[in-house]
Design an enzyme around this catalytic site. Structure first.
Site, PDB file in Angstrom:
ATOM      1  CE  LYS A   1      -3.820   1.991   2.821  1.00 48.71           C
ATOM      2  NZ  LYS A   1      -4.558   1.807   4.057  1.00 48.71           N
TER       3      LYS A   1
ATOM      4  CB  SER B   1      -8.118   3.569   3.026  1.00 50.41           C
ATOM      5  OG  SER B   1      -7.139   2.984   3.990  1.00 50.41           O
TER       6      SER B   1
ATOM      7  CB  SER C   1      -8.186   0.912   6.061  1.00 51.90           C
ATOM      8  OG  SER C   1      -8.834   2.099   5.729  1.00 51.90           O
TER       9      SER C   1
HETATM   10  N1  GLN Z   1     -12.693   4.424   6.829  1.00 52.46           N
HETATM   11  C1  GLN Z   1     -12.399   4.917   8.066  1.00 52.46           C
HETATM   12  C2  GLN Z   1     -11.844   6.421   7.912  1.00 52.46           C
HETATM   13  O1  GLN Z   1     -12.065   6.873   6.775  1.00 52.46           O
HETATM   14  C3  GLN Z   1     -10.885   4.233   8.371  1.00 52.46           C
HETATM   15  C4  GLN Z   1      -9.966   4.021   7.554  1.00 52.46           C
HETATM   16  C5  GLN Z   1      -8.652   3.434   7.971  1.00 52.46           C
HETATM   17  O2  GLN Z   1      -8.927   2.091   8.722  1.00 52.46           O
HETATM   18  N2  GLN Z   1      -7.498   3.573   7.364  1.00 52.46           N
HETATM   19  O3  GLN Z   1     -11.034   6.956   8.679  1.00 52.46           O
END
Ligand code: GLN
Length: 488
Positions: free
Chosen positions: A80, A155, A179
């Site tokens: 990532k 994400s 994420s």
């Molecule tokens: N969807 C959550 C956010 O927008 C968590 C994202 C993540 O785990 N990086 O913050």
């Protein structure tokens, strides 16, 4: 087609010299060339670098004795684009870092490099890992390999999509509120978020430091166990990493799960909030585990309803502080202005996308004098209660089972206009980060029409990865959900 194989299958072929790392790597690169123009999981592909690494791995295998060879030697993986790989782009999906090159390896990258893994390239994500659909990437969304009109989750959407599309054998992601697990569920792969402190975060660009953890996306539970063994452990460069011995996760997988108790939290199975097909698959998964001797127990996590609100204060608050470093002076983009303040404002105005700005504004507000006690401090207290719910529950059960997401993957654009709807995708995954515990998502079924993956989540106590992996492995071995492939 070696790109379709699991890490463990590939490793076996490599050690028997029935396949070379060059062949395996080339197969992934071919898949990327064929499929990624549609899936768009990769932001950057390092073809020459990957092939050179593969040749070096093949040479090392020829030289080395197989007993001393790491099982990941020669295995093509991808990372990532929020975790540093030396001399490769580190964009975080943001315009502000569009031209930034990482000067060093993250500790996890170094661990994989030492093992001999091949780095194919950089995987797409929501900007600075803020989002649930990968639509917040400044470089365009990734698409779900099962249905390219749908989002892959976020994400770490690029990581999950690349593994599902057989563009790499395994991938690293990061998980601050779901994420790793959400995209794993949406793409039909395995996603593991280790306990806070289990894996070093040195070289992971910080989003919300008290919640962030590096996680793994793989085709099987055994692969997740193998990767975790490789990257876990204490690191003097990350003071939040814990000096707990790393168990041989893969070796423990075959132990029986009979007699284990799995909690079903009442608050996660409320009528109305859960898609009917998701509910059906989860019910079937529970029955399947029961047939393996697992005992389901109804439990309660009473502070669940406060989790999303708590997360939406703590994560932006920490993000607003962490992202202050992108100031036009030290990293990445700089847009000149009449004075430093104007330069700073213009750089950040041009460099950050709308969701990142929203989080910075929310977080700055929650931390500001006069609001700090009412918002941030209160959220920290509620967080303690949420953690305590879990610790109390783990006195009665070995693990907790829930759906990973309340719905199957949704359409591109469907939730973009309504941030709250988007945040709700994480309703089942965020508590795990607030509590600092570990979580595993694994495939447990499909919707009928269209055919879309459904994931179940297993949550474990701090440093309880062994139990999660063992339960996940037993479930996986008795079903074939992980063998389905997207129609690409
Ligand atoms: N969807 C959550 C956010 O927008 C968590 C994202 C993540 O785990 N990086 O913050």
């Amino acid at each position: 087609m070696p790109n379709r194989l699991t890490v463990c299958e590939l490793s076996r072929l490599l050690s028997r010299r029935e396949l070379s790392s060059r062949e395996a790597t080339q197969a992934c690169l071919d898949a990327i060339r064929q499929r990624d123009p549609v899936v768009r999981a990769f932001l950057h592909v390092d073809e020459a670098g990957a092939l050179a690494q593969a040749d070096a791995a093949d040479a090392a295998r020829r030289r080395g004795r197989s007993a001393e060879t790491h099982p990941l030697l020669g295995i093509p993986v991808a990372i990532k684009d929020v975790i540093a790989v030396r001399n490769q782009p580190l964009t975080c999906g943001s315009r502000i870092l569009a031209r930034y090159i990482a000067p060093y390896d993250a500790t996890v990258t170094e661990a994989l490099r030492r093992a001999g893994a091949i780095f194919l390239g950089r995987l797409n994500l929501d900007e600075f890992a803020m989002g649930s659909s990968t639509e917040n990437s400044a470089f365009g969304p990734t698409r779900n390999p099962w249905d390219t009109t749908r989002i892959p989750g976020g994400s770490s959407g690029g990581s999950a999509a690349a593994v599902a599309a057989d563009e790499c054998s395994a991938a690293l992601g990061s998980d601050t509120g779901g994420s790793v697990r959400l995209p794993a569920a949406f793409c039909g792969v395995v996603g593991l978020k280790p306990t806070y402190g289990r894996v070093s975060r040195f070289g992971l660009v910080a989003y919300a430091s008290s919640l962030d953890q590096i996680g793994l996306l793989t085709k099987t539970v055994r692969d997740a166990a193998l990767l975790l063994e490789t990257v876990a452990g204490h690191d003097p460069l990350d003071s939040t990493s814990v000096a707990q011995p790393v168990p041989p996760y893969a070796a423990g997988l075959d132990q029986s799960v009979a007699g284990l108790r799995v909690g079903l939290p009442r608050e996660y199975f409320v009528e109305g909030g859960l898609d009917a097909e998701v509910r059906h698959s989860i019910d079937r998964a529970i029955a399947q585990l029961e047939s393996l001797g697992v005992e389901p127990v109804e439990v309660s996590l009473p502070h669940t309803r406060y989790a999303l609100g708590t997360f939406c204060l703590i994560a932006p608050a920490e993000a607003s502080a962490n992202l202050a470093r992108f100031d036009g002076v030290r990293y990445g983009l700089r847009v000149e202005g009449a004075d430093p303040i104007e330069m700073y404002a213009r750089t950040r105005g041009a460099g950050f996308g709308p969701e990142v700005k929203r989080r910075i504004i929310l977080g700055t507000h929650a931390l500001s004098s006069g609001y700090y006690d009412a918002y941030y401090l209160r959220a920290q207290k509620v967080r303690t209660l949420i953690r305590q719910d879990f610790l109390d529950t783990f006195k009665q059960v070995d693990a907790i089972l829930t759906p990973t997401a309340p719905t199957p993957p949704f359409k591109l654009g469907e939730k973009l206009a309504d941030p709250l709807q988007m945040y709700l995708s994480d309703v089942f995954t965020i508590s795990c980060n607030l509590a600092g515990i570990c979580g595993l998502s694994l495939p447990c079924g499909f919707t009928t029409s269209p055919k879309l993956p459904i994931g179940m989540q297993l949550l474990g106590p701090p440093f309880g990865e062994e139990i999660l992996l063992r339960l996940g492995y037993a479930f996986e071995q008795s079903t074939d959900w992980h063998r389905h492939r997207p129609p690409l």
